[in-house]
Write a protein that holds these residues in place. Structure first.
Motif, PDB file in Angstrom:
ATOM      1  N   ILE B  14      29.079 100.441  56.632  1.00 38.76           N
ATOM      2  CA  ILE B  14      30.304 100.854  55.953  1.00 38.76           C
ATOM      3  C   ILE B  14      31.481 100.610  56.903  1.00 38.76           C
ATOM      4  N   SER B  15      32.561 100.140  56.340  1.00 37.17           N
ATOM      5  CA  SER B  15      33.719  99.841  57.190  1.00 37.17           C
ATOM      6  C   SER B  15      34.489 101.119  57.513  1.00 37.17           C
ATOM      7  N   GLU B  16      35.373 101.008  58.462  1.00 34.19           N
ATOM      8  CA  GLU B  16      36.337 102.069  58.676  1.00 34.19           C
ATOM      9  C   GLU B  16      37.348 102.034  57.519  1.00 34.19           C
ATOM     10  N   PRO B  17      38.131 103.077  57.325  1.00 34.99           N
ATOM     11  CA  PRO B  17      39.169 102.999  56.284  1.00 34.99           C
ATOM     12  C   PRO B  17      40.118 101.835  56.571  1.00 34.99           C
ATOM     13  N   LEU B  18      40.325 101.003  55.529  1.00 34.56           N
ATOM     14  CA  LEU B  18      41.178  99.825  55.659  1.00 34.56           C
ATOM     15  C   LEU B  18      42.254  99.853  54.585  1.00 34.56           C
ATOM     16  N   THR B  19      43.392  99.271  54.886  1.00 27.34           N
ATOM     17  CA  THR B  19      44.396  99.087  53.842  1.00 27.34           C
ATOM     18  C   THR B  19      43.943  97.946  52.940  1.00 27.34           C
ATOM     19  N   TRP B  20      44.566  97.838  51.744  1.00 29.21           N
ATOM     20  CA  TRP B  20      44.197  96.753  50.845  1.00 29.21           C
ATOM     21  C   TRP B  20      44.508  95.401  51.499  1.00 29.21           C
ATOM     22  N   ALA B  21      45.587  95.299  52.242  1.00 34.06           N
ATOM     23  CA  ALA B  21      45.927  94.042  52.917  1.00 34.06           C
ATOM     24  C   ALA B  21      44.861  93.682  53.946  1.00 34.06           C
ATOM     25  N   GLU B  22      44.357  94.688  54.647  1.00 31.47           N
ATOM     26  CA  GLU B  22      43.305  94.421  55.635  1.00 31.47           C
ATOM     27  C   GLU B  22      42.006  94.004  54.960  1.00 31.47           C
ATOM     28  N   ILE B  23      41.692  94.622  53.813  1.00 31.66           N
ATOM     29  CA  ILE B  23      40.484  94.249  53.067  1.00 31.66           C
ATOM     30  C   ILE B  23      40.590  92.796  52.599  1.00 31.66           C
ATOM     31  N   CYS B  24      41.759  92.430  52.067  1.00 30.25           N
ATOM     32  CA  CYS B  24      41.959  91.058  51.584  1.00 30.25           C
ATOM     33  C   CYS B  24      41.868  90.046  52.729  1.00 30.25           C
ATOM     34  N   ALA B  25      42.385  90.421  53.895  1.00 31.14           N
ATOM     35  CA  ALA B  25      42.340  89.514  55.041  1.00 31.14           C
ATOM     36  C   ALA B  25      40.922  89.361  55.572  1.00 31.14           C
ATOM     37  N   ARG B  26      40.146  90.443  55.529  1.00 30.12           N
ATOM     38  CA  ARG B  26      38.797  90.398  56.080  1.00 30.12           C
ATOM     39  C   ARG B  26      37.822  89.710  55.119  1.00 30.12           C
ATOM     40  N   SER B  49      44.143 102.804  50.801  1.00 28.94           N
ATOM     41  CA  SER B  49      43.076 102.597  51.775  1.00 28.94           C
ATOM     42  C   SER B  49      41.727 102.855  51.114  1.00 28.94           C
ATOM     43  N   ALA B  50      40.692 102.271  51.698  1.00 30.21           N
ATOM     44  CA  ALA B  50      39.327 102.458  51.197  1.00 30.21           C
ATOM     45  C   ALA B  50      38.354 101.970  52.256  1.00 30.21           C
ATOM     46  N   ARG B  51      37.088 102.312  52.063  1.00 29.16           N
ATOM     47  CA  ARG B  51      36.037 101.810  52.954  1.00 29.16           C
ATOM     48  C   ARG B  51      35.178 100.827  52.166  1.00 29.16           C
ATOM     49  N   VAL B  52      34.797  99.738  52.790  1.00 32.02           N
ATOM     50  CA  VAL B  52      34.040  98.675  52.122  1.00 32.02           C
ATOM     51  C   VAL B  52      32.542  98.923  52.336  1.00 32.02           C
ATOM     52  N   VAL B  53      31.787  98.945  51.231  1.00 32.05           N
ATOM     53  CA  VAL B  53      30.325  99.110  51.331  1.00 32.05           C
ATOM     54  C   VAL B  53      29.580  97.888  50.808  1.00 32.05           C
ATOM     55  N   GLY B  54      30.299  96.887  50.349  1.00 37.61           N
ATOM     56  CA  GLY B  54      29.647  95.659  49.907  1.00 37.61           C
ATOM     57  C   GLY B  54      30.686  94.593  49.661  1.00 37.61           C
ATOM     58  N   HIS B  55      30.288  93.345  49.862  1.00 35.02           N
ATOM     59  CA  HIS B  55      31.219  92.244  49.591  1.00 35.02           C
ATOM     60  C   HIS B  55      30.429  90.970  49.370  1.00 35.02           C
ATOM     61  N   GLY B  56      31.027  90.017  48.691  1.00 34.00           N
ATOM     62  CA  GLY B  56      30.347  88.744  48.483  1.00 34.00           C
ATOM     63  C   GLY B  56      31.155  87.854  47.569  1.00 34.00           C
ATOM     64  N   LYS B  57      30.662  86.626  47.406  1.00 33.92           N
ATOM     65  CA  LYS B  57      31.389  85.630  46.616  1.00 33.92           C
ATOM     66  C   LYS B  57      31.156  85.799  45.114  1.00 33.92           C
ATOM     67  N   THR B  58      30.127  86.526  44.738  1.00 37.55           N
ATOM     68  CA  THR B  58      29.859  86.733  43.310  1.00 37.55           C
ATOM     69  C   THR B  58      30.141  88.183  42.943  1.00 37.55           C
ATOM     70  N   ARG B  59      30.332  88.413  41.628  1.00 38.78           N
ATOM     71  CA  ARG B  59      30.545  89.793  41.173  1.00 38.78           C
ATOM     72  C   ARG B  59      29.377  90.691  41.537  1.00 38.78           C
ATOM     73  N   ARG B  60      28.160  90.131  41.458  1.00 36.42           N
ATOM     74  CA  ARG B  60      26.978  90.965  41.623  1.00 36.42           C
ATOM     75  C   ARG B  60      26.670  91.283  43.087  1.00 36.42           C
ATOM     76  N   ALA B  61      27.043  90.406  44.003  1.00 34.85           N
ATOM     77  CA  ALA B  61      26.635  90.564  45.410  1.00 34.85           C
ATOM     78  C   ALA B  61      26.989  91.935  45.994  1.00 34.85           C
ATOM     79  N   PRO B  62      28.218  92.425  45.843  1.00 36.20           N
ATOM     80  CA  PRO B  62      28.509  93.740  46.437  1.00 36.20           C
ATOM     81  C   PRO B  62      27.744  94.879  45.766  1.00 36.20           C
ATOM     82  N   PHE B  63      27.472  94.745  44.458  1.00 35.15           N
ATOM     83  CA  PHE B  63      26.673  95.771  43.783  1.00 35.15           C
ATOM     84  C   PHE B  63      25.262  95.820  44.370  1.00 35.15           C
ATOM     85  N   ASP B  64      24.690  94.648  44.674  1.00 40.01           N
ATOM     86  CA  ASP B  64      23.346  94.616  45.269  1.00 40.01           C
ATOM     87  C   ASP B  64      23.338  95.350  46.603  1.00 40.01           C
ATOM     88  N   GLN B  65      24.419  95.205  47.371  1.00 45.48           N
ATOM     89  CA  GLN B  65      24.485  95.884  48.670  1.00 45.48           C
ATOM     90  C   GLN B  65      24.651  97.395  48.492  1.00 45.48           C
TER      91      GLN B  65
END
Lengths: 133, 107
Positions: B14-26, B49-65
């Motif tokens: 899980i990420s640290e709390p990030l701003t939306w701009a930081e999430i988009c950049a990462r 701000s939010a914490r990221v618990v999943g990410h990916g190139k497809t809609r489903r990838a972050p849900f799988d994580q």
């Protein structure tokens, strides 16, 4: 009369609002297009799946015209759909792959017709009140 | 230390709390699943701000994580960090009157 103030963003000339779908497993919030030209609220399959539903929970098969032909979706009654500050329990949506990045669904007239919605584009703001029976 | 389970391999930290701009950049032009979301204003779309618990190139990838390691979160956000790729996402749903009534009466 309850009136809620809600905010939207504009992307590609589309009005984007936040909506939350609740299912047996969890609630998922996504970005929906506020679409007065869409009769039925649409949710993409990945979001429906993540909340704990599958096609087996559908109450009807639907057919959808797209640019590349005709594809199947299904009607699903979700435990709750929350948008514009209001929650609708036991709400029917069409589950279908919209095929475009950036949005999780369309907020259609079967949701919007229960409310008076005042659109204020200059303020990126919506004023929404429930129509009393 | 033993071998990692499938869930441990799949689930990101899980990420640290990030701003939306930081999430988009990462995670540029990716779908992300977010928890502990703070919005700019109540009922708004914009994320402070939010914490990221999943990410990916497809809609489903972050849900799988999320399914692999973050089931304790009962409210998650699912967002795309890029721009919408179409100006006309609306499908034409073919419904006869009986099917249309089914949607209306259930709503």
């Amino acid at each position: 009369m309850t009136q809620h103030e809600t905010y939207f963003v504009i992307d590609r000339d589309l009005i984007i609002v936040k909506a939350t779908v609740t299912g047996p497993r969890r609630s998922v919030t996504g970005r929906f297009v506020l679409d007065t030209g869409s009769a039925i609220t649409t949710v993409v399959p990945e979001l429906a799946d993540s909340t704990g539903y599958s096609a087996r929970d559908g109450f009807i098969r639907t057919r959808v015209h797209t640019a590349i032909g005709s594809e199947e979706g299904y009607g699903l009654c979700v435990a709750e759909l929350k948008a514009l500050g209001f929650a609708m329990p036991s709400f029917a949506v069409n589950v279908f792959d919209l095929g475009h990045d950036g949005i999780d669904g369309l907020l259609g007239m079967n949701f919007l017709s229960s409310y008076n919605v005042e659109l204020r584009p200059a303020e990126l703001r919506l004023l929404v009140s429930k129509i009393e029976p | 230390m033993g071998p990692m389970s499938a869930a441990e391999k799949l689930a990101p930290a899980i990420s640290e709390p990030l701003t939306w701009a930081e999430i988009c950049a990462r995670y540029p032009d990716e779908w992300v699943c977010l928890v502990e979301i703070e919005h700019e204003v109540p009922n708004g779309v914009a994320i402070r701000s939010a914490r990221v618990v999943g990410h990916g190139k497809t809609r489903r990838a972050p849900f799988d994580q999320v399914d692999a390691g973050w089931e304790q979160y009962k409210l998650i956000g699912h967002y795309f960090t890029g721009r919408i790729t179409t100006s006309s996402p609306r499908p034409q749903v073919i419904l006869d009157d009986a099917a249309r009534d089914l949607f209306r009466h259930r709503s």
